[in-house]
Design a protein around this motif. Sequence first.
Motif, mmCIF file in Angstrom:
data_model
loop_
_atom_site.group_PDB
_atom_site.id
_atom_site.type_symbol
_atom_site.label_atom_id
_atom_site.label_comp_id
_atom_site.label_asym_id
_atom_site.label_seq_id
_atom_site.Cartn_x
_atom_site.Cartn_y
_atom_site.Cartn_z
ATOM 1 N N LYS A 139 -7.456 -22.498 -28.976
ATOM 2 C CA LYS A 139 -7.565 -23.934 -28.697
ATOM 3 C C LYS A 139 -7.030 -24.765 -29.856
ATOM 4 C CE LYS A 139 -11.460 -23.618 -25.480
ATOM 5 N NZ LYS A 139 -12.895 -23.917 -25.225
ATOM 6 N N ASP A 181 -3.153 -24.760 -29.793
ATOM 7 C CA ASP A 181 -2.492 -25.135 -28.545
ATOM 8 C C ASP A 181 -1.842 -26.513 -28.716
ATOM 9 O OD1 ASP A 181 -1.655 -25.758 -26.026
ATOM 10 O OD2 ASP A 181 -3.624 -25.600 -25.063
ATOM 11 N N SER A 225 -2.577 -29.449 -26.275
ATOM 12 C CA SER A 225 -3.954 -29.935 -26.153
ATOM 13 C C SER A 225 -4.210 -31.090 -27.101
ATOM 14 C CB SER A 225 -4.926 -28.793 -26.476
ATOM 15 O OG SER A 225 -4.974 -28.578 -27.884
ATOM 16 N N GLY A 233 -11.666 -28.382 -26.866
ATOM 17 C CA GLY A 233 -10.292 -28.647 -26.436
ATOM 18 C C GLY A 233 -10.148 -29.761 -25.428
ATOM 19 N N LYS A 234 -11.244 -30.443 -25.085
ATOM 20 C CA LYS A 234 -11.179 -31.464 -24.051
ATOM 21 C C LYS A 234 -10.483 -32.720 -24.558
ATOM 22 C CE LYS A 234 -15.320 -29.994 -21.513
ATOM 23 N NZ LYS A 234 -16.690 -30.341 -21.117
ATOM 24 N N ASP A 235 -9.427 -33.124 -23.871
ATOM 25 C CA ASP A 235 -8.710 -34.344 -24.213
ATOM 26 C C ASP A 235 -9.313 -35.481 -23.401
ATOM 27 O OD1 ASP A 235 -7.017 -36.228 -25.086
ATOM 28 O OD2 ASP A 235 -5.176 -35.283 -24.370
#
Length: 456
Positions: A36, A39, A42, A78-80
């Motif tokens: 993550k 990435d 991301s 990893g949440k955008d």
Amino acid sequence: MDKELLDYYIERFMPNCKEAELKKGQENRLKPLIKKLTDKQSVFKDFPYELLDTKQKAELLNFWLNISPERQIISNIGKDDVDREFDNFLFNDDVTERFTKEFMSEHPNYEPWDLSSERVKNRKIIRDHSFSTRNVLKELSRLNEVIIRTIFDEVNQFKVLGIGYRNLGYVRDYIDYISDGVLQFLVYRVIVNENIRDKQKIINSLSEKLKMLLSLMNKQLERKRTEQQNQNRLTSNILTEYFTAYRTHYNRYFKELHILNTLKLEIEEDTDLFSPLNEKYKAEKILLSEEEIKSSKSIITEGHPIYDYEKKLEETRKIIKIMCFYGGRQCSPNCLQDIKVYFREIYMSKVKYKEKEKDKGKQTLAIVRDYLKLIESGGIQPFEKTAQYMFFREKISRGYFIEMGLLDLYVAKADIHEKLYNLLLKLYLFYDFLDSVEFIYSVNHQIIQTLKDEMD
């Protein structure tokens, strides 16, 4: 998986982990987190994890896996998401914490400069029409010099004490100072300035300058990354401190941009409501008696049939009164233009505010009525959600642009808004306090110079 990193991590943080099966278990914990962090599609595309040495990487991974108070940090990391908070992402090493405590105990009266207060002074200067526009730009240029000199003087005072210094609050407040100043100048010195004929030309020039500055900034960032790779001075504390500040600021700015994009989309889709203003429905900035307000229905509604008009008119005037007395807005419940703008944006515009795409959303009508109920039950208090207030406030701003026949310039201003925010947020990504502050100063200097050239 980097074998050197895995071996160091286990030796440092899991010294009793000898069996191959246990080592494999640790590897399986580390792999998804590293994936993550690396990435580049991301939220971590701006987090240069690869520039850390093995020791720093291992300490950071251990913190997130075993120490961070956020139980779901790995699944959330990893949440955008613009509502994502990054406080638990910040890695504070023992040395930094110990030094901070010692410094504050030895210098109990130290307080950083309140740069945010300069933004308020800026607004007064820009809005004060006793100053010519040329003098306003001259003063903004002078203040930019004062800000950079004041920050550098503080840095040098710490340097004399043998202390390296960074204060990301200055980065945040300096960025806000510029963004607010540019947008205020654009509205009060360009768009509503009747003495300027070709307003679109000035906006276009500023737009091109912002585009050019973003391109230059990207090149500077590439150079900085190469320099940081060679110097190997970045630490987990520095990276997470900057990234936390960056993403927090990013989230705030992108909530605004999300609202602007929502309102621009409504303008494109509802061509009936957002057609050029018919002169017979134009509302002047004049105060009316109660009888005159009653007889102004056709102007307020632009001839559209409105269900339950009297109730909606009463609610409109209530919220105007609240915004005037408690929100600091220059409006009156007896002003024809204010009534029309608020009525139109609350009851005639049907666009919904959605915090997330999957949300059902909430119309301004529902937001205002819920707020009026809050007021009736417990006196003056904030809106239920800050984002809802931002949505309501921006809609009212759009309404005034419509009423002045400047809808095309409202859309152009929104484009500047987006370019400006994208550029300024980049200035966190040097992960270097002095570089960030110097580039913020430079961006402001070049924007002011562009405006000087155009206004002349």
